[in-house]
Motif scaffolding. Structure first.
Motif, PDB file in Angstrom:
ATOM      1  N   SER A 118      -2.220   0.334 -14.379  1.00 33.55           N
ATOM      2  CA  SER A 118      -1.821   1.642 -13.840  1.00 33.55           C
ATOM      3  C   SER A 118      -0.425   2.025 -14.311  1.00 33.55           C
ATOM      4  O   SER A 118       0.366   1.172 -14.739  1.00 33.55           O
ATOM      5  N   SER A 119      -0.116   3.301 -14.177  1.00 31.81           N
ATOM      6  CA  SER A 119       1.138   3.845 -14.697  1.00 31.81           C
ATOM      7  C   SER A 119       2.346   3.460 -13.837  1.00 31.81           C
ATOM      8  O   SER A 119       2.406   3.831 -12.656  1.00 31.81           O
ATOM      9  N   TRP A 141       3.714   4.611  -9.990  1.00 31.43           N
ATOM     10  CA  TRP A 141       3.747   3.657  -8.889  1.00 31.43           C
ATOM     11  C   TRP A 141       5.145   3.265  -8.436  1.00 31.43           C
ATOM     12  O   TRP A 141       5.352   2.974  -7.248  1.00 31.43           O
ATOM     13  N   SER A 175      -4.456   6.929 -17.390  1.00 36.03           N
ATOM     14  CA  SER A 175      -3.596   8.092 -17.165  1.00 36.03           C
ATOM     15  C   SER A 175      -3.680   9.050 -18.347  1.00 36.03           C
ATOM     16  O   SER A 175      -4.192   8.702 -19.416  1.00 36.03           O
ATOM     17  N   HIS A 223      -2.064  -2.952  -5.486  1.00 41.56           N
ATOM     18  CA  HIS A 223      -1.459  -2.693  -6.792  1.00 41.56           C
ATOM     19  C   HIS A 223      -0.353  -3.706  -7.097  1.00 41.56           C
ATOM     20  O   HIS A 223      -0.256  -4.219  -8.228  1.00 41.56           O
ATOM     21  N   LEU A 243      -5.815  -3.100 -11.829  1.00 46.70           N
ATOM     22  CA  LEU A 243      -4.810  -2.140 -11.373  1.00 46.70           C
ATOM     23  C   LEU A 243      -3.464  -2.322 -12.058  1.00 46.70           C
ATOM     24  O   LEU A 243      -2.621  -1.425 -12.020  1.00 46.70           O
ATOM     25  N   GLU A 245      -7.411   3.233 -13.337  1.00 48.38           N
ATOM     26  CA  GLU A 245      -6.181   2.634 -13.861  1.00 48.38           C
ATOM     27  C   GLU A 245      -5.648   3.374 -15.086  1.00 48.38           C
ATOM     28  O   GLU A 245      -4.613   2.983 -15.653  1.00 48.38           O
TER      29      GLU A 245
END
Length: 282
Positions: A222-223, A227, A123, A185, A219, A121
């Motif tokens: 996450s970026s 996504w 970056s 996600h 998740l 998750e």
């Protein structure tokens, strides 16, 4: 072997770590729109040199590890820039639009459409880790359209990094990945959104969130820059999965309202079969 990596974040940086560790003769060149990322990558030893698109003609391998919308835009230009014996592969989570975009390119034979099912998750260059790809599945699409000797070069890299290979056409890839990756996600993002909107006191979330919540909402860290383009490129498949998922949620709600907990028990018991499906996956 001169390896140019476009996008020095989690995916590109992790490729850099393992390639440098596995191929003693490899020199890794980094290209990134964010010069701060390149400086971090140099400082962390992920890359040997900062580079630019102007130097792609020197590359033996080009790895594209950037959001899929940008990959679609620049892949033709990358293929224009490389020499005839250079391998180009990407790590994008959608394949249909990308393969269509370069289907008639004169150097289509230099491109290998790849999707390693791996990540976290986090970056940025600092998120890169060793052995991210070991034991993970790498889905290859339209392998027959890549020159055989370049297929061999790609497979040697994937093999040394410990990946399992599976072949699939782009349409099937995008449909299946919508269920097993993209939907999870979205579920995580929307669970996080629901809790944030309902629980205004952030301390309550921190104090009361158990491991189940933490793992389910993981998740959601996450970026969005990565996504959002994925959802856009795989829109039709993602909508189909959402419709089925929402239907199951509505059915669960209906059973709750009817106090039909015997059926709820049965549905959960049937779903426990997922344990057998995922057995052995770490």
């Amino acid at each position: 072997m001169k390896v140019f990596i476009i996008g020095i974040g989690l995916i590109g940086g992790s490729f850099a770590i393992d390639i440098k560790a596995t191929f003693n003769e490899a020199k890794v060149y980094g290209i990134d729109k964010n010069d701060e990322n390149l400086e971090k990558a140099l400082g962390l030893g992920l890359i040997d040199h900062k580079s630019s698109f102007d130097e792609l003609d020197k590359a033996d391998v080009v790895i594209v590890a950037i959001p899929v919308d940008t990959t679609v835009e620049i892949l033709p230009m990358i293929l224009d820039s490389i020499h005839d014996d250079c391998l180009v592969f990407d790590a994008g989570s959608t394949k249909g639009k990308l393969c269509d975009t370069i289907s008639q390119h004169p150097k289509r034979r230099n491109y290998l459409a790849a999707h390693p099912i791996a990540g976290t998750e986090f970056s940025g260059p600092q998120a890169a880790i060793a052995n991210l790809y070991r034991g993970k599945t790498n889905i290859i699409c339209e392998v027959e359209k890549t020159a055989f000797k370049l297929q061999e070069r790609g497979m040697e890299i994937f093999s040394r990094l410990g990946m399992r290979i599976r072949y699939m056409d782009p349409s099937s890839h995008d449909k299946h990945i919508a269920y097993v990756s993209h939907l999870s996600h979205i579920s995580s993002f929307m669970l996080g959104k629901t809790v944030i909107e309902k629980e205004k006191n952030e301390r309550d979330i921190f104090d009361m969130a158990g491991s189940g919540f933490a793992s389910t909402v993981r998740l959601a860290k996450s970026s969005p820059a990565m996504w959002t383009p994925i959802f856009k490129h795989n829109k039709d498949n993602v909508i189909e999965t959402l419709e089925e998922y929402i239907a199951n949620l509505e059915q669960f709600k209906k059973l709750m309202k009817e106090d039909n907990f015997d059926e709820i028990y049965k549905e959960m018991e049937d779903t426990n079969h997922i344990k057998a499906i995922l057995k052995g996956i770490t």
